[in-house]
Write a protein that holds these residues in place. Structure first.
Motif, short mmCIF file in Angstrom:
data_model
loop_
_atom_site.label_atom_id
_atom_site.label_comp_id
_atom_site.label_asym_id
_atom_site.label_seq_id
_atom_site.Cartn_x
_atom_site.Cartn_y
_atom_site.Cartn_z
N ARG A 302 10.99 -142.35 -21.49
CA ARG A 302 10.24 -142.00 -22.70
C ARG A 302 9.82 -140.53 -22.70
O ARG A 302 9.96 -139.83 -23.68
CB ARG A 302 8.99 -142.86 -22.80
CG ARG A 302 9.25 -144.24 -23.33
CD ARG A 302 8.00 -145.10 -23.32
NE ARG A 302 8.27 -146.37 -23.96
CZ ARG A 302 8.18 -146.57 -25.27
NH1 ARG A 302 7.76 -145.61 -26.06
NH2 ARG A 302 8.48 -147.73 -25.79
N HIS A 364 3.99 -143.42 -26.88
CA HIS A 364 4.87 -143.46 -28.04
C HIS A 364 5.25 -142.04 -28.43
O HIS A 364 4.42 -141.26 -28.81
CB HIS A 364 4.16 -144.12 -29.23
CG HIS A 364 4.23 -145.60 -29.18
ND1 HIS A 364 4.22 -146.39 -30.29
CD2 HIS A 364 4.35 -146.43 -28.12
CE1 HIS A 364 4.32 -147.65 -29.92
NE2 HIS A 364 4.38 -147.70 -28.61
N ARG A 417 15.80 -150.24 -24.86
CA ARG A 417 16.34 -151.61 -24.97
C ARG A 417 17.51 -151.79 -24.00
O ARG A 417 18.18 -152.81 -24.02
CB ARG A 417 16.80 -151.89 -26.41
CG ARG A 417 15.63 -151.88 -27.36
CD ARG A 417 16.04 -152.15 -28.79
NE ARG A 417 14.86 -152.10 -29.64
CZ ARG A 417 14.90 -152.14 -30.96
NH1 ARG A 417 16.07 -152.23 -31.58
NH2 ARG A 417 13.79 -152.09 -31.66
N GLY A 486 2.38 -154.73 -35.36
CA GLY A 486 2.95 -154.36 -34.06
C GLY A 486 1.96 -154.45 -32.91
O GLY A 486 2.34 -154.35 -31.74
N ILE A 528 6.56 -155.91 -27.42
CA ILE A 528 7.71 -156.23 -28.27
C ILE A 528 8.98 -155.66 -27.65
O ILE A 528 9.95 -156.38 -27.39
CB ILE A 528 7.50 -155.69 -29.71
CG1 ILE A 528 6.30 -156.40 -30.35
CG2 ILE A 528 8.77 -155.91 -30.54
CD1 ILE A 528 5.93 -155.90 -31.73
N GLU A 529 8.98 -154.35 -27.39
CA GLU A 529 10.12 -153.75 -26.70
C GLU A 529 10.03 -154.15 -25.23
O GLU A 529 8.96 -154.46 -24.72
CB GLU A 529 10.06 -152.22 -26.82
CG GLU A 529 10.00 -151.69 -28.25
CD GLU A 529 11.30 -151.89 -29.04
OE1 GLU A 529 12.34 -152.20 -28.41
OE2 GLU A 529 11.25 -151.78 -30.27
P1 XMP Z 1 5.47 -152.51 -28.14
O1 XMP Z 1 6.75 -152.54 -27.36
O2 XMP Z 1 4.50 -151.49 -27.65
O3 XMP Z 1 5.87 -152.07 -29.60
O4 XMP Z 1 4.87 -153.89 -28.27
C1 XMP Z 1 5.04 -152.16 -30.71
C2 XMP Z 1 5.80 -151.59 -31.90
O5 XMP Z 1 5.99 -150.20 -31.74
C3 XMP Z 1 7.37 -149.88 -31.72
N1 XMP Z 1 7.54 -148.85 -30.69
C4 XMP Z 1 7.66 -147.55 -30.95
N2 XMP Z 1 7.69 -146.90 -32.12
N3 XMP Z 1 7.96 -144.86 -30.97
C5 XMP Z 1 7.85 -145.56 -32.12
O6 XMP Z 1 7.90 -144.97 -33.19
C6 XMP Z 1 7.93 -145.46 -29.76
O7 XMP Z 1 8.02 -144.81 -28.72
C7 XMP Z 1 7.78 -146.88 -29.75
N4 XMP Z 1 7.70 -147.80 -28.76
C8 XMP Z 1 7.57 -149.02 -29.36
C9 XMP Z 1 8.08 -151.18 -31.39
O8 XMP Z 1 9.41 -151.17 -31.87
C10 XMP Z 1 7.18 -152.19 -32.06
O9 XMP Z 1 7.44 -152.28 -33.44
#
Ligand code: XMP
Length: 531
Positions: A302, A364, A417, A486, A528-529
């Motif tokens: 990241r 993020h 992913r 989310g 989620i991811e």
């Molecule tokens: P997680 O994996 O933290 O994801 O449960 C929650 C939501 O955020 C999205 N996601 C991101 N969106 N930059 C983004 O713009 C990122 O680095 C990032 N990481 C996770 C993920 O797809 C889910 O909708």
């Protein structure tokens, strides 16, 4: 407090005491086509008065008015002559400060109840004699302040709805904003239209016009650059800015090599061909892949992707300047402004009562860090909007449904992913699997019903059999979740037939995958991811 500079709007201010429903209240009011804004509970009264709201709503909150450190209110608020509706904790505060009696019952009343309406309150105009309501409270009003009267009772409570119509002060012990109070919206409508005399002047059409005017005023004849990701927020921002300032806007679309199949094609078609936005396409996939070689740690991935994005973006902006210099028709001078698709939920200062500020679970990356590094001034034309409002704006601006309703996609893309090392080969496997998931979800009419649906490539190989051949190949996981924002999520109970079709197609069509599993974890405790 940042309020829109078009002070001609009707508006309701919502003082946030930490309720999980505060944003829902704001949404409900906006659904009445009345502008609403959330401010902290401790916003000084002078600021509140200066914003000239038509009405105030005091949200609920987790505290008891008797808790040490419970969020307080300046009682001056009740003397401003502005109508006030206190919901749950908001009612308790009102009663507490105006001379009534509030007791801490020691138990939390939670769940449905019936409100018996009496005394003909304006708040319940047209709502009959009883209503289904939803309760969630610990404190209870046991004696009313002077001049107040009860206008609604429930089985356990004589003061479930109260008012002082002279001073236009109203209180509800239950939650009118939640779906479990089916006619709650009508109560809120009575408050905003008939008690606060708000006009229905918050419409997407008027928002777009005003947002364009604000942008023009902010940027003058300067140039603006925007990092277009293809996601809803940056796409709507681009469409809105294009409408406002035409070719003063340049969008930069960075292909980091971690995109879904055909993504760069879709974005270029929508923005370059349909909208005629000036779009600079930067293919930096090789740079990103080289950087990710051998990297398996999720946070390192990241960070590397985030930092490299800034470098690529900076370089692209310099290239643009150079192009402008060579092109006599183009405006000269630097790019002073950076546009971002910041939304309202990112802007609201969250109130944390008795808890710790949310921890950073994953870093993020999107365009974070750019403004500081490149001394940009920010242009954030949709920062007043909730997600569904941004979608409405997108449709009104002429963006296609495939952009406006697309599922979120993380900034670091497919890299998070692919568990383990990101290679060209693994990217290609995941892209194929992802395309199958997406097309089957669309074909079965499920794509737009869920928050996200995608495949994850695991670093797990297992034995399989294909024809007479033994295989030893990769595993793909399916992640299909529903969510509001989310922050929390649950796996979707997808029909078996659809799961079967996706699984069959992936194992038959995607070379390199011989096993498909379905992720049945909710968030929390999972995310989620997968990385
Ligand atoms: P997680 O994996 O933290 O994801 O449960 C929650 C939501 O955020 C999205 N996601 C991101 N969106 N930059 C983004 O713009 C990122 O680095 C990032 N990481 C996770 C993920 O797809 C889910 O909708």
């Amino acid at each position: 407090m940042k309020t829109p500079d078009s002070s001609t709007h009707s508006r309701i201010l919502i003082l946030d005491f930490g309720s999980q429903y505060t944003q829902v209240i704001a949404r409900r009011i906006r659904e009445c086509q009345v502008y609403s804004e959330i401010v902290r509970f401790d916003t000084p009264v002078s600021e509140i008065a200066a914003a000239k709201p038509n009405g105030l709503i005091l949200s609920g909150g987790p505290a008891s008015v008797y808790d040490k450190g419970a969020p307080q209110i300046d009682p001056e608020i009740f003397s401003l002559g502005i109508p006030v509706l206190g919901i749950c904790y908001g009612l308790m505060l009102m009663a507490h400060h105006l001379g009534g009696q509030v007791v801490f019952t020691g138990r939390r009343e939670y769940g449905p109840g019936t409100l018996h309406i009496k005394n003909g309150s304006e708040l319940f105009n047209g709502l009959g004699s009883h209503l289904d309501v939803w309760n969630s409270h610990g404190d209870e009003v046991t004696a009313l302040p002077k001049c107040f009267r009860a206008v609604g009772t429930t089985e356990g409570c004589d003061f479930a709805a109260v008012e002082d119509p002279q001073r236009k002060l109203y209180g509800l012990q239950f939650h009118p904003e939640v779906a479990h109070t089916p006619r709650g919206k009508e109560i809120l409508q009575n408050f905003v239209y008939h008690i606060c005399h708000c006009a229905m002047d918050w419409t997407m059409g008027s928002f777009i016009e005003e947002a364009c005017a604000r942008v023009r005023k902010q940027v003058g004849d300067q140039k603006v650059v925007l990092g277009l990701s293809g996601g809803v927020d940056s796409s709507v921002t681009a469409a809105l800015l294009h409408k406002a300032i035409g070719d003063q806007l340049t969008c930069i679309f960075v292909n980091n090599g971690l995109l879904r199949a055909r993504e760069e094609e879709i974005v270029q078609r929508v923005f370059g061909e349909n909208f005629h936005v000036r779009l600079k396409y930067v293919d930096a996939s090789e740079r990103f892949l080289a950087l990710l070689k051998g990297v398996t740690d999720p946070e390192t991935k990241r960070k590397l992707i985030g930092n490299e994005f800034i470098n690529v973006f900076q370089q692209a902006t310099e290239d643009l300047l150079e192009e402008d210099r060579r092109n006599a028709a183009r405006r000269h001078g630097g790019y002073k402004f950076l546009a971002q698709g910041t939304l309202y939920p990112d802007v609201i200062e969250s109130v944390s009562i008795g808890g710790n500020p949310a921890q950073v679970i994953k870093s993020h990356h999107n365009v974070g860090g750019l403004p500081e590094k490149m001394h940009f001034e920010l242009v954030e034309p949709v920062r007043q909007l909730f997600k569904d409002e941004v979608r409405q704006a997108g449709l009104q601006l002429g963006l296609p449904k495939e952009i406006v309703y697309r599922q979120p996609f993380p900034g670091p893309g497919l890299a998070v992913r692919i568990l383990g090392e990101v290679t060209l080969e693994r990217l290609s496997i995941l892209r194929e699997a992802d395309t199958i998931v997406q097309s089957e979800m669309e074909a079965a009419d499920w794509y737009y019903k869920v928050w996200q649906s995608f495949a994850v490539l695991l670093p797990v190989q297992s034995v399989g059999v294909m024809g007479d051949q033994r295989t030893y190949e990769n595993t793909a996981a399916l992640r299909i979740v529903e969510s509001q924002d989310g922050m929390t999520a649950d796996w979707v109970r997808i029909p078996y037939e659809l799961l079967a079709r996706i699984s069959n197609r992936i194992s038959n069509e995607v070379k390199g995958v011989n096993r498909v599993v379905f992720d049945i974890s909710s968030k929390p405790p999972s995310t989620i991811e997968w990385e």
